[in-house]
Write a protein that holds these residues in place. Structure first.
Motif, PDB file in Angstrom:
ATOM      1  N   LYS A  62     -83.504 115.579  -2.399  1.00 58.00           N
ATOM      2  CA  LYS A  62     -82.371 116.607  -2.376  1.00 58.00           C
ATOM      3  C   LYS A  62     -81.979 117.052  -3.592  1.00 58.00           C
ATOM      4  N   ARG A  63     -81.543 118.278  -3.742  1.00 55.85           N
ATOM      5  CA  ARG A  63     -81.282 118.962  -5.042  1.00 55.85           C
ATOM      6  C   ARG A  63     -80.252 118.143  -5.828  1.00 55.85           C
ATOM      7  N   TRP A 116     -76.476 116.315  -4.835  1.00 55.76           N
ATOM      8  CA  TRP A 116     -76.330 116.454  -3.594  1.00 55.76           C
ATOM      9  C   TRP A 116     -75.305 115.199  -3.186  1.00 55.76           C
ATOM     10  N   GLN A 154     -87.392 121.326   4.456  1.00 55.51           N
ATOM     11  CA  GLN A 154     -87.433 119.882   3.862  1.00 55.51           C
ATOM     12  C   GLN A 154     -88.391 120.051   2.825  1.00 55.51           C
ATOM     13  N   GLY A 166     -85.805 120.745  -0.553  1.00 51.78           N
ATOM     14  CA  GLY A 166     -85.307 119.572  -0.253  1.00 51.78           C
ATOM     15  C   GLY A 166     -84.208 119.350   0.821  1.00 51.78           C
ATOM     16  N   GLY A 167     -84.439 120.503   1.904  1.00 55.68           N
ATOM     17  CA  GLY A 167     -83.705 120.521   2.956  1.00 55.68           C
ATOM     18  C   GLY A 167     -83.827 119.651   4.079  1.00 55.68           C
ATOM     19  N   GLU A 168     -83.443 119.732   5.259  1.00 52.85           N
ATOM     20  CA  GLU A 168     -83.575 118.622   6.346  1.00 52.85           C
ATOM     21  C   GLU A 168     -84.699 119.302   7.333  1.00 52.85           C
ATOM     22  N   ASP A 175     -77.148 122.407   5.420  1.00 52.27           N
ATOM     23  CA  ASP A 175     -77.915 121.837   4.326  1.00 52.27           C
ATOM     24  C   ASP A 175     -78.707 122.896   3.743  1.00 52.27           C
ATOM     25  N   TYR A 176     -79.364 123.624   4.673  1.00 52.20           N
ATOM     26  CA  TYR A 176     -80.368 124.680   4.065  1.00 52.20           C
ATOM     27  C   TYR A 176     -79.309 125.841   3.103  1.00 52.20           C
ATOM     28  N   THR A 184     -78.546 124.542  -0.075  1.00 51.26           N
ATOM     29  CA  THR A 184     -79.679 124.461  -1.218  1.00 51.26           C
ATOM     30  C   THR A 184     -79.938 125.975  -1.540  1.00 51.26           C
ATOM     31  N   THR A 232     -86.396 120.175  -7.147  1.00 46.98           N
ATOM     32  CA  THR A 232     -85.171 119.531  -6.976  1.00 46.98           C
ATOM     33  C   THR A 232     -85.281 118.143  -7.754  1.00 46.98           C
TER      34      THR A 232
END
Length: 389
Positions: free
Chosen positions: A23-24, A27, A193, A197-199, A256-257, A260, A363
């Protein structure tokens, strides 16, 4: 300090996985507190939130006028499969493969789409195919950055400006870290992702005007699953590229995106993200140069990835072992680091040669990569000592 003594410094974030990626920095779940939840994604507000992700993506990447951006189901795989099934078959295809995911696209094109006119240009892990052999009167399919080999194309100069076919590019571990020459790219896909580092579960599909023209003048011979359909009544289904999605998206993952993307803007947008990845990779490359037991899997420095750096052990004592024992050595090294809580998920991909793979995308922090190198030296020394015991 003895090589068997544990290093004093530790990575603040030991997450070096090549997907899902770290993740960033900074976060926390609080970043998702504004998520549009419990409402329809097809409501006015829901579509506006999805369209915001599309607009910010377009701006951050600096896409040319006329390029379309859509949110697709099934991560990068779903987005790329939709492109393959919808666009290929109109002319011959050249498929480039030099690692696991490229080889997967070969399988889909040859064994599942069963196209008759396919040329496969392959290379071993650590190498690129001869790019001079690519025929741009045909469609061309490639991964821009080989996530499982650490080998990327050096630039887009080899792609013909006057090409007759389309270029279809899986860029999931390259986007936001490596320059994509958009005038050379007709289809580009990626997943949330990876570099930011998103989902998971969502893919992004970018289409050039040339790709749209193909969609509107060519109908494949095979039936298209609903999740792959990009046209409606012979025209591009514009709704997909205006905030509607083919099926229900996760609005939590969407939030989440968006988070980021906001972080990306705060660190210098595209140039800043690329600079962070370059700096992280440089730390690892410098360590490789001064470390006799390790080498970059990518043979040509011009093709070395700045996100998924793949490593091979070149120590003579380890190379003298039978292949199964070499693989066991590398696995034990990675497990030792994980047990210490200093590096998670850095073993090579299951289909790749035995080795290590360290994610150095934007990230990740350079200080953490530097700390990791001390632990890599320690873990190697410990495993070598275990061999001699």
């Amino acid at each position: 300090m003895s090589s068997l003594a544990k290093p004093a410094r530790r990575p603040a974030n030991p997450r070096f996985s090549s997907g899902p990626c770290a993740k960033r920095p900074g976060w926390t779940p609080d970043a998702l507190s504004g998520a549009f939840l419990g409402r329809s994604h097809r409501s006015k507000e829901g579509k506006a939130r999805l369209m915001l992700a599309i607009t910010r993506t377009r701006e951050l990447l600096g896409l040319p006028h006329g390029y379309h951006v859509g949110i697709m189901p099934g991560s990068d795989t779903g987005a790329f499969e939709a492109a393959l099934w919808s666009l290929l078959g109109a002319r011959g295809v050249d498929v480039l493969a030099w690692e696991s995911f490229g080889k997967g696209w070969v399988t889909d094109i040859v064994k599942h789409l069963k196209l008759a006119d396919v040329r496969v240009l392959e290379a071993d892990y650590g190498q690129l195919p001869d790019l001079g052999l690519v025929d741009f009167t045909r469609d061309v399919v490639l991964t821009w950055n080989g996530t499982t080999s650490g080998v990327r194309v050096p630039d887009g100069d080899w792609i013909a400006d006057d090409r007759e076919g389309l270029t279809l590019i899986d860029a999931t571990s390259a986007i936001f870290a490596q320059p994509i020459p958009w005038t050379k790219a007709d289809v580009v896909t990626y997943s949330w992702q990876k570099v930011l580092g998103g989902e998971g579960a969502h893919g992004m599909l970018i289409l050039s005007p040339r790709a749209v023209a193909r969609l509107e003048c060519y109908v494949p011979d095979w039936p298209l699953p609903k999740l792959f359909r990009l046209t409606k009544k012979g025209k591009l289904d514009a709704a997909i590229f205006e905030g509607e999605t083919i099926n229900t998206p996760s609005m939590l993952a969407l939030e989440d995106y968006l988070d980021t993307l906001a972080w990306a803007e705060s660190v210098g947008e595209l140039a800043g993200l690329t600079a962070r990845a370059d700096a992280n990779a440089r730390v690892l490359f410098d360590w490789i140069r001064r470390t006799p037991w390790i080498a970059n899997l990518a043979a040509d420095p011009a093709t070395r990835s700045n996100t998924s750096v793949c490593l091979r052990i070149v120590d003579g004592g380890v190379l003298a072992l039978p292949a199964p024992q070499q693989a066991a050595f590398v696995k034990a090294l990675a497990q030792r680091l994980e047990a210490e809580g200093v590096a998670f998920d850095i073993g090579s991909y299951r289909d790749a040669p035995a080795g290590l793979r360290v994610w150095t995308g934007a990230t990740v922090e350079a200080a953490d990569v530097a700390a990791l190198t001390d632990w890599l030296d320690w873990a190697f020394a410990m495993e070598k000592a275990a061999l001699g015991s």
